[in-house]
Design an enzyme around this catalytic site. Structure first.
Site, PDB file in Angstrom:
ATOM      1  N   ASP A  49      52.202  -9.405 -32.518  1.00 13.49           N
ATOM      2  CA  ASP A  49      53.246  -8.375 -32.556  1.00 13.49           C
ATOM      3  C   ASP A  49      53.495  -7.744 -31.192  1.00 13.49           C
ATOM      4  O   ASP A  49      54.519  -7.100 -30.990  1.00 13.49           O
ATOM      5  CB  ASP A  49      52.863  -7.268 -33.545  1.00 13.49           C
ATOM      6  CG  ASP A  49      52.830  -7.766 -34.978  1.00 13.49           C
ATOM      7  OD1 ASP A  49      53.557  -8.725 -35.271  1.00 13.49           O
ATOM      8  OD2 ASP A  49      52.072  -7.204 -35.789  1.00 13.49           O
TER       9      ASP A  49
ATOM     10  N   GLY B  14      56.995  -8.922 -37.750  1.00 14.14           N
ATOM     11  CA  GLY B  14      57.077  -7.711 -36.943  1.00 14.14           C
ATOM     12  C   GLY B  14      57.501  -6.533 -37.797  1.00 14.14           C
ATOM     13  O   GLY B  14      58.669  -6.342 -38.043  1.00 14.14           O
TER      14      GLY B  14
END
Lengths: 406, 406
Positions: A139, A182
């Site tokens: 991420d 994400g």
């Protein structure tokens, strides 16, 4: 004064393509120090520590470790456990019982806090102990760090996937929606922008969790692009939210539920993509609307690794061993960009990194909030490493028509 | 007697990672013959022929063609049009008007029939004309052929995806279902078996369209594997059907609809995976059940190409030009395995290939119908080309527990 004792390495959270580089970097570097009596690996992260489930990595061959380093996904296995104070106290008791003096935990921002609390336990017990957090997350959402190991390889996967998708949708036109991992940070979704080579290349729209997602604006955006190019490629983060911060997947499902669907469960991984696709079909009347949810492919795919990412993941592991064993320091290894492109590693206080989430800075997102900027592309490109393949087009002239007037 | 005139190349159906190798092979080989006056490319396949939408590929540089060859997805764009007799008559009229004497159509089994009918039109009009079908399909379902260009690269993607998934699910155990393309033939899904390196490696279950899918048997299979290994990785073809030949995605949706869902549309691409996952959750009570639908990633991903596939895709294009221009023959280029591993190309009558679908032979599927055999793995491995990466594991001994009894 050299601190003699054992080293323990563990891996936590979601796997990455290069997380074993950090493991092997920490293990091989630790094995060089005479004060290190053994190097252990905890199986399934902190959960394995509680169970004293350790492997003696001192007995691994260097050659096998090098092969494991090239293999994606946590070789020591992982855990989703997020230890509280009590859990950390138990961890500390086990470490002490095994005379573990150095603890290296490879993980995201939850892992930093675990390292911090275990370290605090050691300090209060006057137990000589060094603990270092080694960063990893696809991420890319750890603060202080310019970027984190694991991101570059996942970003390369997303970039190469969208390069292919872009060509696919040019060949058979329509609307395509790719849902990328994400929840809070859009870095991984933003990497899709690397597919934008020619001016009409997609992804034409990129929606990130950093900007509120407005379904009417989305419809306008898609309509405009589709009318201009006859196709539209969209990259969207799974975590996009509305103005109030409610995830779109929940909101849309509620809307649709009242409208036509019934009691649809939220569990389906394809839900967000399907809903965004159906919204286009229903409101714009475009027939060919396709969606893919990239899912688990993007974090452990074998054979799409950034060499820059491999290199850095290895070094953060090595640096952890050096800071702890050589310099007797605790902290979190952080990556800092020092040139275009070069990095340096520093040791940062655990408190500064723990539990915080880095987001895409404003300069990386366009003013409309539906694409990224050149600044972002400049930022991400070196992280994808060497050998990134380029799409090429035919440039032959058109042949004059004979039967039909132009 | 040399037949002087133009060459036309077109691409049809779903793109592949190597379809431009065939295009470039046919173009470059055609350009070597003095009787070829021009080499045209039809934009969007047969649809572009009707519109006289041609590019003059004689004017492409060889260097750019070589770059295009390495780029996935149809560079001339594609079409889903399946021409009938009338459509083929129109095609023929355009070809004749442009003095096109050689027609090469790169596509799946629908394309073979187009080539056949257009050729028949030419014969009936006493128009000297050569037409050759160049094979491509990621589904690997063309009869006569040992395998088809495009399959090897897509199979490599599926193999490497499952290699990563397998490691991911070992690190964070649960049930994983990967839905792979293939409506009628299971070859692509079966390629997931390459991830089975160690005896406990997944995919533990592989469900193909060649065997009826029984939902209760599926439940039993998953339960058995999960109890044995604490995890279960499943590869499933999107086209799996029940005993009566009804696609499971329809059947399950109907069941679930009556049960709890309401009027769910069939359109969602994530539907089959989500339904198979929900069935496990509900009936086996396993919490962590994840599913990915590989979707469009598997056919145009940039950076996961089999060099054997590239090589063969190039050669079938070259052979088409040679058979037509040198030898004055029509037909479909077919690939035949002559050794372990070597191939030869033959020209087969269009009638023998047109409109037929090849399925996985019985010897490639295990008796339970939930996995593949060693014979299949032996068949598929060379098609994936060189450089296939291998997963490696830690082999270090366990450390004796100090605080807890074993």
């Amino acid at each position: 004064m050299k601190l003699e004792g054992k080293v323990l390495v563990a891996q936590g959270g979601g796997p990455t393509a290069v997380i074993n580089q950090s493991l092997v970097g920490a293990v091989l570097e630790s094995r060089k120090f005479p004060q290190v009596t053994k190097v252990y690996g905890a199986v399934h992260g902190v959960a394995g520590i509680i169970k004293e489930d350790f492997l003696d990595l001192t007995q691994e061959t260097t050659h096998n470790l090098e092969q494991v380093a090239l293999t994606p996904s946590s070789a020591l296995f992982s855990t989703r456990d997020k230890p509280d104070e009590k859990y950390c106290k138990e961890i500390f008791n086990v470490l002490k019982a095994h005379d573990i003096r150095y603890f290296f935990y490879i993980g995201g921002n939850d892992s930093v806090d675990t390292v911090r609390i275990v370290n605090e336990n050691a300090r209060l017990s006057d137990y000589e102990f060094r603990a270092i957090h080694i960063p990893k997350t696809i991420d890319n959402d750890l603060v202080i760090n310019d970027h984190t190991p694991g991101y570059g390889s996942a970003a390369k996967f997303v970039a190469q996937a969208f390069t292919g998708i872009n060509l696919d949708v040019r060949a058979l036109p329509g609307v395509y929606i790719g849902v990328v991992m994400g929840r809070h940070a859009g870095f991984l979704t933003a990497a899709s922008s690397i597919a934008q080579k020619y001016p009409d290349d997609g992804p034409h729209l990129i929606y990130l969790p950093e900007r509120p997602f407005n379904i009417e604006k989305y419809l306008e955006d898609v309509k405009r692009i589709y009318e201009k190019y006859g196709r539209c490629v969209i990259a969207v983060s799974e975590g996009i939210c509305d103005e109030e911060g409610n995830p779109i997947v929940t909101k849309l499902l509620n809307n649709v539920e009242k409208d036509e669907f019934g009691n649809v469960q939220l569990s389906g991984t394809g839900a967000l993509g399907d809903l965004l696709a159906n919204y286009i079909k229903k409101n714009l009347g475009i027939k060919r609307v396709r969606t893919d949810t990239f899912g688990y492919l993007q974090r452990s795919f074998f054979g799409c690794v950034s060499d820059v990412d491999q290199h850095e993941a290895r070094e953060v592991g090595e640096k952890a061993a050096q800071f702890a064993i050589w310099h007797n320091l605790d902290g979190s290894i952080t990556i800092h960009r020092t040139g275009d492109y070069s990095v340096d590693y520093q040791l940062t206080n655990l408190e500064e990194v723990a539990g915080k989430t880095k987001h895409m800075p404003d300069e990386f997102i366009n003013s409309e909030g539906n694409n990224v900027t050149e600044a972002f592309r400049h930022y991400v490109l070196p992280l994808l490493g060497s050998g990134l393949q380029q799409a090429h087009r035919l440039r032959a002239p058109k042949v004059p028509k004979l039967l039909k007037k132009e």
